[in-house]
Design a protein around this motif. Structure first.
Motif, PDB file in Angstrom:
ATOM      1  N   PHE A 228       0.984  -1.342   0.058  1.00  0.00           N
ATOM      2  CA  PHE A 228      -0.099  -0.089   0.166  1.00  0.00           C
ATOM      3  C   PHE A 228       0.760   1.189   0.114  1.00  0.00           C
ATOM      4  CE2 PHE A 228      -2.276   3.360   2.027  1.00  0.00           C
ATOM      5  CZ  PHE A 228      -3.487   3.239   1.577  1.00  0.00           C
TER       6      PHE A 228
ATOM      7  N   SER B 123       2.140   1.432  -3.672  1.00  0.00           N
ATOM      8  CA  SER B 123       1.093   1.903  -4.363  1.00  0.00           C
ATOM      9  C   SER B 123       0.694   3.528  -4.373  1.00  0.00           C
ATOM     10  CB  SER B 123      -0.112   1.159  -4.115  1.00  0.00           C
ATOM     11  OG  SER B 123      -0.935   1.338  -3.081  1.00  0.00           O
ATOM     12  N   GLU B 124       0.646   3.884  -3.357  1.00  0.00           N
ATOM     13  CA  GLU B 124       0.535   5.388  -2.886  1.00  0.00           C
ATOM     14  C   GLU B 124       1.643   6.253  -3.359  1.00  0.00           C
ATOM     15  OE1 GLU B 124      -2.729   6.591  -2.418  1.00  0.00           O
ATOM     16  OE2 GLU B 124      -3.124   4.639  -2.907  1.00  0.00           O
TER      17      GLU B 124
ATOM     18  N   ALA C 141      -8.728  12.264   0.232  1.00  0.00           N
ATOM     19  CA  ALA C 141      -8.388  11.226  -0.523  1.00  0.00           C
ATOM     20  C   ALA C 141      -7.721   9.941   0.105  1.00  0.00           C
ATOM     21  CB  ALA C 141      -7.792  11.809  -2.061  1.00  0.00           C
ATOM     22  N   LEU C 142      -6.561  10.428   0.310  1.00  0.00           N
ATOM     23  CA  LEU C 142      -5.670   9.268   1.305  1.00  0.00           C
ATOM     24  C   LEU C 142      -6.228   8.749   2.474  1.00  0.00           C
ATOM     25  CD1 LEU C 142      -3.168   7.712   1.649  1.00  0.00           C
ATOM     26  CD2 LEU C 142      -2.129   9.682   2.993  1.00  0.00           C
TER      27      LEU C 142
ATOM     28  N   LYS D  23      -9.084   5.795   1.547  1.00  0.00           N
ATOM     29  CA  LYS D  23      -8.332   4.739   1.335  1.00  0.00           C
ATOM     30  C   LYS D  23      -7.545   3.911   2.368  1.00  0.00           C
ATOM     31  CE  LYS D  23      -6.715   6.451  -3.425  1.00  0.00           C
ATOM     32  NZ  LYS D  23      -5.381   6.817  -4.098  1.00  0.00           N
TER      33      LYS D  23
END
Length: 332
Positions: A26, A29-30, A48-49, A52
């Motif tokens: 993760f 991916s970010e 936004a973060l 997730k």
């Protein structure tokens, strides 16, 4: 010079932390830098973060605020200056810090941006990756300083994180003048490598001008400050510029150099690291509490090690266990 009514007054970011578990994939991916602190510049980025992230735990944070919370838990007399917005998270932050007995009277800021928050991703190895939206905290003006509060404390403690925005940088610069004018000591933490990279010149100037009496750093920060890979050389160069230098080294413990004399302490033994968030903050809390109690450097380092060991064994940046008996057991 009057006797101080408080031990420590800190100036720093007033932040609410949101802490969640994440795996390395993760983080990758970010596009995040594992173990570092990144800034989120807009509310949209933060939201936004957050959307997730997995289930999280909310807790008031902020580096210097965590430190005064730790000092208060040890029985110290503390105050805090930092900017929150007039919103729900601002109220959460104020409640949490005042409930600990910390004096916090900085007025709320009306309107946008919102109170700061830090989205903390903790990987299975206990490493924390911080993503910070500074929000209202970066708009602390010099006019919000409680000069009497600063003058009343034996030590003024400043966090490097807050040096980035212009308005609080000017406020901290003014606060140093107030503390020095009252005959108090000034402590400063470099906070993070990115702070050093951005403000190395300013930090070195503060040291060269004799405005910092106690400097806190970790191993990477002190090497970055002196732009060398040689730890001992970085320590020697920095210690020559400040009366008291304290450097944490994770599992290798910590050192302090006072007036040219070096003292070392090992890390406290623990079962495993759960979350490294707040380790440096709580080390500073233990060390400063020891200084406030009139203890020597070795005992102050040991208190720092005890506090750091407690906080890395659970989630969150502030102590959960009663620190006083832990310190008593360690020091006798």
């Amino acid at each position: 010079m009057s006797e101080p009514a408080l031990d420590i007054v800190a100036i720093g970011n007033a932040i609410v932390d949101v802490i969640a578990q994440a795996d390395d994939s993760f983080i990758a991916s970010e596009g995040l830098s594992k173990g570092a602190m990144q800034l989120l510049f807009t509310t949209e980025e933060a939201e936004a973060l957050y959307a997730k992230m997995g289930p999280g735990v909310e807790a008031s944070g902020g580096s210097a605020a965590n430190t005064v919370a730790g000092i208060a838990a040890l029985g110290g007399r503390t105050g805090f200056i930092g900017q929150v917005a007039d919103d729900q998270l601002g109220k959460v932050f104020r409640h949490d810090i005042t409930a600990l007995g910390v004096a916090f009277d900085t007025p709320e800021r009306a309107g946008e941006p919102a109170t700061a928050r830090c989205l903390i991703l903790v990987t299975p190895d206990g490493e924390r990756t911080m993503n910070t939206f500074l929000g209202a905290s970066q708009y602390l003006p010099a006019s919000a300083l409680d000069e009497a509060l600063i003058e009343s404390a034996a030590i003024l403690y400043l966090e490097g994180y807050l040096w980035d925005p212009e308005e609080p940088r000017a406020a901290m610069d003014r606060a140093i003048d107030i503390a020095k004018g009252a005959g108090r000591r000034v402590a400063f933490t470099l906070s993070d490598g990115f702070c050093v990279d951005r403000h190395r010149g300013d930090f070195l100037t503060l040291l060269d001008e004799g405005r910092i009496d106690i400097l806190f750093a970790n191993e990477d920060e002190i090497k970055s400050l002196q732009e060398t890979g040689d730890f001992d050389a970085a320590v020697a160069a920095t210690a020559a510029k400040t009366p008291l230098l304290v450097v944490t080294r994770s599992a290798k413990g910590a050192i302090a150099v006072k007036d040219g004399e070096r003292t070392e302490v090992g890390a406290e033994p623990i079962d495993r690291v759960v979350d490294a968030t707040g380790a440096g903050d709580q080390f500073a809390a233990g060390f400063l509490a020891g200084q406030a109690e009139g203890r020597g450097i070795a005992d102050s380092l040991a208190m720092g090690a005890v506090c750091a060991a407690e906080v890395i064994q659970h989630y969150g940046p502030r102590p959960e266990a009663d620190l006083k008996p832990l310190v008593k057991e360690r020091l006798g």
